[in-house]
Design an enzyme around this catalytic site. Structure first.
Site, PDB file in Angstrom:
ATOM      1  N   CYS A 172      35.635  44.447 -50.169  1.00 59.48           N
ATOM      2  CA  CYS A 172      35.455  45.581 -49.247  1.00 59.48           C
ATOM      3  C   CYS A 172      36.603  46.582 -49.320  1.00 59.48           C
ATOM      4  O   CYS A 172      36.494  47.692 -48.809  1.00 59.48           O
ATOM      5  CB  CYS A 172      35.304  45.081 -47.816  1.00 59.48           C
ATOM      6  SG  CYS A 172      33.883  44.009 -47.619  1.00 59.48           S
TER       7      CYS A 172
ATOM      8  N   HIS B  50      37.071  50.512 -43.154  1.00 60.52           N
ATOM      9  CA  HIS B  50      35.929  49.715 -43.619  1.00 60.52           C
ATOM     10  C   HIS B  50      35.049  49.342 -42.430  1.00 60.52           C
ATOM     11  O   HIS B  50      35.536  48.828 -41.421  1.00 60.52           O
ATOM     12  CB  HIS B  50      36.451  48.461 -44.324  1.00 60.52           C
ATOM     13  CG  HIS B  50      35.385  47.457 -44.619  1.00 60.52           C
ATOM     14  ND1 HIS B  50      34.195  47.802 -45.200  1.00 60.52           N
ATOM     15  CD2 HIS B  50      35.328  46.116 -44.399  1.00 60.52           C
ATOM     16  CE1 HIS B  50      33.451  46.721 -45.332  1.00 60.52           C
ATOM     17  NE2 HIS B  50      34.108  45.680 -44.853  1.00 60.52           N
TER      18      HIS B  50
ATOM     19  N   ASN C 161      27.622  46.528 -43.009  1.00 60.90           N
ATOM     20  CA  ASN C 161      28.743  46.312 -43.929  1.00 60.90           C
ATOM     21  C   ASN C 161      28.270  46.462 -45.373  1.00 60.90           C
ATOM     22  O   ASN C 161      27.609  45.575 -45.903  1.00 60.90           O
ATOM     23  CB  ASN C 161      29.321  44.909 -43.691  1.00 60.90           C
ATOM     24  CG  ASN C 161      30.510  44.613 -44.592  1.00 60.90           C
ATOM     25  OD1 ASN C 161      30.790  45.353 -45.536  1.00 60.90           O
ATOM     26  ND2 ASN C 161      31.193  43.520 -44.307  1.00 60.90           N
TER      27      ASN C 161
HETATM   28  N1  ACO Z   1      22.872  35.859 -33.707  1.00 57.90           N
HETATM   29  C1  ACO Z   1      23.074  35.081 -32.644  1.00 57.90           C
HETATM   30  N2  ACO Z   1      24.101  34.230 -32.538  1.00 57.90           N
HETATM   31  C2  ACO Z   1      24.971  34.187 -33.579  1.00 57.90           C
HETATM   32  C3  ACO Z   1      24.824  34.968 -34.707  1.00 57.90           C
HETATM   33  C4  ACO Z   1      23.709  35.837 -34.764  1.00 57.90           C
HETATM   34  N3  ACO Z   1      23.491  36.655 -35.821  1.00 57.90           N
HETATM   35  N4  ACO Z   1      25.842  34.715 -35.556  1.00 57.90           N
HETATM   36  C5  ACO Z   1      26.611  33.798 -34.960  1.00 57.90           C
HETATM   37  N5  ACO Z   1      26.081  33.472 -33.772  1.00 57.90           N
HETATM   38  C6  ACO Z   1      26.585  32.519 -32.793  1.00 57.90           C
HETATM   39  C7  ACO Z   1      27.474  31.481 -33.394  1.00 57.90           C
HETATM   40  O1  ACO Z   1      26.717  30.436 -33.955  1.00 57.90           O
HETATM   41  C8  ACO Z   1      28.263  31.036 -32.201  1.00 57.90           C
HETATM   42  O2  ACO Z   1      27.510  30.142 -31.480  1.00 57.90           O
HETATM   43  P1  ACO Z   1      28.197  28.844 -30.780  1.00 57.90           P
HETATM   44  O3  ACO Z   1      29.184  29.421 -29.807  1.00 57.90           O
HETATM   45  O4  ACO Z   1      27.036  28.168 -30.167  1.00 57.90           O
HETATM   46  O5  ACO Z   1      28.845  28.095 -31.905  1.00 57.90           O
HETATM   47  C9  ACO Z   1      28.395  32.308 -31.356  1.00 57.90           C
HETATM   48  O6  ACO Z   1      27.383  33.208 -31.848  1.00 57.90           O
HETATM   49  C10 ACO Z   1      29.723  32.981 -31.454  1.00 57.90           C
HETATM   50  O7  ACO Z   1      30.082  33.067 -32.845  1.00 57.90           O
HETATM   51  P2  ACO Z   1      31.391  33.744 -33.313  1.00 57.90           P
HETATM   52  O8  ACO Z   1      31.448  33.752 -34.813  1.00 57.90           O
HETATM   53  O9  ACO Z   1      32.546  33.160 -32.578  1.00 57.90           O
HETATM   54  O10 ACO Z   1      31.116  35.220 -32.753  1.00 57.90           O
HETATM   55  P3  ACO Z   1      32.057  36.468 -32.793  1.00 57.90           P
HETATM   56  O11 ACO Z   1      32.074  37.119 -31.471  1.00 57.90           O
HETATM   57  O12 ACO Z   1      33.355  36.166 -33.459  1.00 57.90           O
HETATM   58  O13 ACO Z   1      31.284  37.494 -33.745  1.00 57.90           O
HETATM   59  C11 ACO Z   1      31.178  38.167 -36.041  1.00 57.90           C
HETATM   60  C12 ACO Z   1      30.904  37.071 -35.029  1.00 57.90           C
HETATM   61  C13 ACO Z   1      30.385  39.375 -35.671  1.00 57.90           C
HETATM   62  C14 ACO Z   1      30.754  37.668 -37.414  1.00 57.90           C
HETATM   63  C15 ACO Z   1      32.668  38.526 -36.032  1.00 57.90           C
HETATM   64  O14 ACO Z   1      33.453  37.389 -36.052  1.00 57.90           O
HETATM   65  C16 ACO Z   1      33.055  39.382 -37.208  1.00 57.90           C
HETATM   66  O15 ACO Z   1      32.682  40.523 -37.295  1.00 57.90           O
HETATM   67  N6  ACO Z   1      33.865  38.855 -38.145  1.00 57.90           N
HETATM   68  C17 ACO Z   1      34.400  39.611 -39.270  1.00 57.90           C
HETATM   69  C18 ACO Z   1      33.412  40.191 -40.181  1.00 57.90           C
HETATM   70  C19 ACO Z   1      34.159  40.844 -41.301  1.00 57.90           C
HETATM   71  O16 ACO Z   1      35.048  41.630 -41.106  1.00 57.90           O
HETATM   72  N7  ACO Z   1      33.883  40.528 -42.520  1.00 57.90           N
HETATM   73  C20 ACO Z   1      34.729  41.039 -43.562  1.00 57.90           C
HETATM   74  C21 ACO Z   1      34.063  41.805 -44.508  1.00 57.90           C
HETATM   75  S1  ACO Z   1      32.829  40.978 -45.434  1.00 57.90           S
HETATM   76  C22 ACO Z   1      33.272  41.258 -47.040  1.00 57.90           C
HETATM   77  O17 ACO Z   1      34.381  41.483 -47.372  1.00 57.90           O
HETATM   78  C23 ACO Z   1      32.211  41.220 -48.071  1.00 57.90           C
END
Ligand code: ACO
Length: 341
Positions: free
Chosen positions: A135, A260, A290
């Site tokens: 990214c 990003h 993304n």
């Molecule tokens: N729908 C519903 N629930 C979901 C989903 C979904 N799509 N995805 C995860 N959950 C659930 C999880 O299973 C978890 O449930 P649990 O508490 O029962 O275990 C709950 O939601 C919370 O999950 P978290 O991962 O803690 O949620 P968070 O608030 O952290 O948000 C997210 C998740 C959006 C993925 C966030 O962490 C994020 O944006 N991370 C970084 C993404 C990123 O920057 N990626 C880098 C670039 S990718 C690349 O380089 C190619």
């Protein structure tokens, strides 16, 4: 004998006329272009096949829809479309281009990469190659293009970010499938007597953390979202602060943060860490999700369309991606378009 072979110096060195000094060439951005696949996938479309909801996705990520390239479609064609739009925006012809750098991790084929395919689509045979920095790839490619222009090794470089993350997505994994998308964006980089241009970027990497965000044995992207979130904010904010320091600028000098677009909360948290007000932050993740290396140039194109970027604006770029790799840099936006050399 040796002495006879040496020609006597007729003019003493000290009085020789000074060599002409080449005018300073600072690399800058002169045009931008974007291209998205036609197919729109909404949150409701995903909620129909995954255990997720529009409400969860919007609240946690800010994403409302994303674009997907159909299976078998050419990413090179999409990248070439973005490059043509960038050239038109810069009032340049393809023949002016003497280098093409495409940031991608999802090229149509391993070899040739997207760079040569884009060059061929534009009718060019110039140097053309790919950069893989996930990214953050567009920032790495832009930094390299600016260095090539400023050293005189290139005059006009197309810098493109293009990815079809749908190719490396586990479409049954809700934690990544709702985030990842496809797209392409490009800028034209050339030289001129610019005040700011593209300042040297602050870049970093840490493959020791690849288990938090990287591809698995099947080549599919796996992510520990919460951990990645924390690292993404910290590394982008640190690199951005260092880029400002090196450019001798303060946060008050920044007209726009274009980061990003992984998640609206990550971009907003980075802005808060830097002390940048919300109205100076570019956000288009709601429409494109993304798109990895395409993310920053797509956000630049949208920020200009939305009126956030005007000619001469000082733009802070930041990106963080799989691996980990990251970077930040300061660029002026289409500063003095008329001196594009
Ligand atoms: N729908 C519903 N629930 C979901 C989903 C979904 N799509 N995805 C995860 N959950 C659930 C999880 O299973 C978890 O449930 P649990 O508490 O029962 O275990 C709950 O939601 C919370 O999950 P978290 O991962 O803690 O949620 P968070 O608030 O952290 O948000 C997210 C998740 C959006 C993925 C966030 O962490 C994020 O944006 N991370 C970084 C993404 C990123 O920057 N990626 C880098 C670039 S990718 C690349 O380089 C190619």
């Amino acid at each position: 004998m040796i002495g006879e072979l040496v020609e006597p110096m007729t003019t003493p060195r000290a009085s020789a006329p000074p060599a002409p000094v080449a005018p300073a060439r600072t690399a800058g951005i002169f045009g931008v272009g974007a291209a998205l696949p036609d197919a729109v996938v909404t949150n409701d479309d995903l909620a129909a096949v995954l255990d997720t909801s529009d409400e969860w996705i919007v609240k946690r990520t800010g994403i409302r829809e994303r674009r997907r390239l159909p299976e078998g479609a050419s990413l090179a064609a999409l990248a070439a479309e973005a490059c043509r739009a960038a050239l038109a925006d810069a009032h340049r012809d393809a023949e002016d281009v003497d280098r093409i750098v495409v940031a991608t991790t999802t090229a149509d084929r391993i070899v040739p990469g997207l760079g040569p395919e884009v060059a061929a689509a534009l009718g060019l045979r110039c140097p053309a190659y790919d950069v893989n920095a996930a990214c953050a790839g567009f920032l790495y490619a832009l930094d390299e293009a600016a260095a090539a222009v400023e050293s005189g090794r290139a005059r006009c470089v197309l810098v493109c970010g293009a990815d079809a993350l749908s190719r490396i997505t586990d479409h049954g994994d809700r934690s990544t499938a709702v985030l990842l998308a496809d797209g392409a964006g490009a800028v034209v980089v050339a030289g001129g007597e610019l005040d700011l241009g593209c300042r040297p970027f602050v870049l970093g990497s840490d493959p020791g953390r690849a288990d938090l965000l990287g591809t698995d044995a099947r080549g599919l992207l796996r992510m520990q979202g919460r951990e990645v979130y924390r690292h993404a904010v910290d590394r982008m904010a640190e690199a951005a602060a260092e880029a400002l320091r090196r450019a001798n600028l303060g946060v008050e000098d920044v007209d726009a943060l274009v980061a990003h677009q992984a998640n609206a909360r990550i971009v907003e948290a980075t802005a808060v860490a830097l002390g940048l007000p919300r109205e100076r932050v570019a956000l288009n993740v709601d429409r494109v999700a993304n798109t990895s290396a395409a993310s920053v140039p797509l956000a630049l194109a949208d920020a200009e369309r939305d009126g956030l970027l005007r000619p001469g604006a000082t733009v802070l770029l930041a990106a963080f991606g799989a691996g980990f790799v990251w970077g930040a840099g300061i660029v002026s936006w289409k500063e003095r378009r008329d001196v594009c050399a």
